[in-house]
Write a protein that holds these residues in place. Structure first.
Motif, PDB file in Angstrom:
ATOM      1  N   LEU A  77      -1.011   4.650 -14.768  1.00 39.17           N
ATOM      2  CA  LEU A  77       0.271   4.239 -15.344  1.00 39.17           C
ATOM      3  C   LEU A  77       0.047   3.057 -16.289  1.00 39.17           C
ATOM      4  CD1 LEU A  77       2.417   4.468 -12.092  1.00 39.17           C
ATOM      5  CD2 LEU A  77       2.432   6.077 -14.012  1.00 39.17           C
ATOM      6  N   THR A  78       0.972   2.905 -17.237  1.00 43.23           N
ATOM      7  CA  THR A  78       0.829   1.854 -18.239  1.00 43.23           C
ATOM      8  C   THR A  78       1.801   0.724 -17.934  1.00 43.23           C
ATOM      9  OG1 THR A  78       0.457   3.651 -19.797  1.00 43.23           O
ATOM     10  CG2 THR A  78       0.773   1.455 -20.739  1.00 43.23           C
ATOM     11  N   MET A 113       8.577  10.072 -14.113  1.00 39.67           N
ATOM     12  CA  MET A 113       9.471   9.309 -13.226  1.00 39.67           C
ATOM     13  C   MET A 113       8.782   8.011 -12.771  1.00 39.67           C
ATOM     14  SD  MET A 113      10.900  10.132  -9.443  1.00 39.67           S
ATOM     15  CE  MET A 113      11.600  11.749  -9.595  1.00 39.67           C
ATOM     16  N   ALA A 114       7.492   8.133 -12.425  1.00 39.15           N
ATOM     17  CA  ALA A 114       6.747   6.954 -11.974  1.00 39.15           C
ATOM     18  C   ALA A 114       6.627   5.931 -13.114  1.00 39.15           C
ATOM     19  CB  ALA A 114       5.355   7.363 -11.482  1.00 39.15           C
ATOM     20  N   LEU A 163       2.939  10.442  -7.208  1.00 46.92           N
ATOM     21  CA  LEU A 163       3.822  10.887  -8.300  1.00 46.92           C
ATOM     22  C   LEU A 163       3.061  10.932  -9.623  1.00 46.92           C
ATOM     23  CD1 LEU A 163       7.110   8.878  -7.539  1.00 46.92           C
ATOM     24  CD2 LEU A 163       6.753  11.343  -7.267  1.00 46.92           C
ATOM     25  N   SER A 164       2.270   9.904  -9.861  1.00 48.50           N
ATOM     26  CA  SER A 164       1.579   9.815 -11.143  1.00 48.50           C
ATOM     27  C   SER A 164       0.602  10.979 -11.329  1.00 48.50           C
ATOM     28  CB  SER A 164       0.827   8.482 -11.224  1.00 48.50           C
ATOM     29  OG  SER A 164       0.083   8.427 -12.411  1.00 48.50           O
ATOM     30  N   ARG A 199       0.824  -1.212   0.000  1.00 52.91           N
ATOM     31  CA  ARG A 199       0.000   0.000   0.000  1.00 52.91           C
ATOM     32  C   ARG A 199       0.856   1.258   0.000  1.00 52.91           C
ATOM     33  NH1 ARG A 199      -5.548  -0.796   1.189  1.00 52.91           N
ATOM     34  NH2 ARG A 199      -5.710   1.458   1.117  1.00 52.91           N
ATOM     35  N   GLN A 200       1.980   1.243   0.768  1.00 56.06           N
ATOM     36  CA  GLN A 200       2.795   2.458   0.815  1.00 56.06           C
ATOM     37  C   GLN A 200       3.442   2.700  -0.555  1.00 56.06           C
ATOM     38  OE1 GLN A 200       6.535   3.021   1.219  1.00 56.06           O
ATOM     39  NE2 GLN A 200       6.778   0.955   0.418  1.00 56.06           N
ATOM     40  N   GLY A 201       3.839   1.635  -1.251  1.00 56.52           N
ATOM     41  CA  GLY A 201       4.428   1.808  -2.582  1.00 56.52           C
ATOM     42  C   GLY A 201       3.396   2.341  -3.560  1.00 56.52           C
ATOM     43  N   TYR A 202       2.212   1.767  -3.476  1.00 59.24           N
ATOM     44  CA  TYR A 202       1.112   2.166  -4.350  1.00 59.24           C
ATOM     45  C   TYR A 202       0.793   3.646  -4.141  1.00 59.24           C
ATOM     46  CZ  TYR A 202      -3.475   1.741  -6.598  1.00 59.24           C
ATOM     47  OH  TYR A 202      -4.547   1.888  -7.428  1.00 59.24           O
TER      48      TYR A 202
END
Ligand code: FE2
Ligand code: FE2
Length: 333
Positions: free
Chosen positions: A265-266, A206-207, A196-197, A187-190
């Motif tokens: 993000l893709t 960057m993301a 950022l996104s 969750r923290q990474g997400y």
């Protein structure tokens, strides 16, 4: 009592002892009991008899898992001093510290199988035992901390949730606690990637760049395809492993697709698409040749990770000595 009868009793006794010894030697009862425990989906505990290969396979798997947690602290530890805010720094420190804790639970679980902590650590720093190859890739941007949390911890969860039901009690119980913490990591990474996104254009780039680099190595975390996996069959029979590498990889892809959409993000796979017939996504497999090269030591950071671990181990010698001296002193009192 006549002599003949005494002889008969002695003879019968000798036969019974011999039969019992043979049964113990062949593990007749023990093997049957072990098989029944596995069949009934119950747990095997440290003092139970277990086949040698079961014990060895578990030591190999749990040790490799423990080493991965410990080496896995490095790529993210690399960003603690450069986290963009105090809050991010505190969260990242807590996460890296959790990984150390996971390593310790797992080393302790492996120790219940009869190996010592020293033997396990030595197997890692001498290179005899491996750790997950994902940690041989560098963390080049802050977004990598997000991508590792989302994808690497995410893949770890998909791999590890079924291990909470594995047949070896101490491993299964360690995994329950670890999985709870891993879901926080994911969750923290997400959340980092989401921020950022949806930030500036440069942050979004960057993301995206980070997800582009981590996607295929994350898919490779599930190991070689089922057709080439060496340890799977026995692991499945013993209910250590519950699903094949390919099943877990598919589950991970299906989980990530809707999450990537929310992130904006893709995923870097032009052939990734929903297959209505299969009810799953079609996707491009990772480069397993690259995986094998990195496993064999040829990844971008293998040497750096091992050097760092050896140095940290040597630097910690005085702490181990002091702890041993303290324990010896306490024993005398
Ligand atoms: Fe972990
Ligand atoms: Fe984690």
């Amino acid at each position: 009592m006549g002599e003949g009868l005494l002889d008969e009793v002695a003879q019968a006794e000798a036969e019974m002892i011999a039969a019992a010894a043979t049964a113990v030697e062949r593990h007749d009862d023990s093997q049957a009991y072990f098989d029944a425990v596995i069949a009934a989906d119950q747990k095997v505990e440290p003092r139970d008899w277990m086949p040698d290969d079961y014990r060895k396979g578990l030591i190999r798997q749990i040790a490799q898992h423990a080493h991965s947690e410990i080496i896995g602290m490095q790529p993210e530890g690399n960003w603690i001093t450069r986290a963009p805010s105090l809050k991010r720094k505190a969260i990242l420190m807590a996460k890296v510290q959790d990984e150390a804790g996971h390593g310790l639970y797992l080393y302790a679980a492996a120790e219940t199988l009869g190996v010592t902590r020293e033997e396990l650590v030595d197997a890692l720093i001498s290179g005899r035992q491996k750790y997950s190859s994902i940690f041989n890739y560098p963390t080049l941007s802050w977004a990598d901390v997000g991508a590792i949390g989302w994808l690497v911890d995410g893949a770890a969860i998909v791999n590890q949730v079924p291990l909470c039901r594995c047949s070896y009690g101490p491993y299964a119980r360690a995994m329950i606690r670890i999985c709870k913490e891993e879901s926080f990591h994911q969750r923290q990474g997400y959340e980092i990637l989401h921020t950022l996104s949806h930030g500036t254009e440069a942050q979004h780039r960057m993301a995206q760049e980070s997800v582009d680099r981590w996607w295929y190595p994350s898919l490779a975390m599930f190991g070689p395809p089922d057709t080439e996996s060496t340890h799977s069959a026995a692991s499945m029979a013993w209910k250590i492993k519950r699903h094949s590498n390919d099943e877990l990889r598919q589950r991970f892809v299906d989980m990530c697709v809707p999450q990537a959409e929310v992130l904006g993000l893709t995923l870097p796979d032009p052939d990734l698409r929903w297959n209505a017939e299969r009810g799953q996504h079609d996707f491009t497999q990772p480069d397993f040749g690259e995986l094998m090269r990195v496993v064999k030591g040829d990844g971008p950071c293998n040497a750096q990770r091992m050097d760092h671990r050896r140095r940290a181990h040597a630097d910690g010698a005085w702490v181990r000595d002091a702890a041993a001296a303290y324990a010896a002193k306490r024993e005398k009192q």
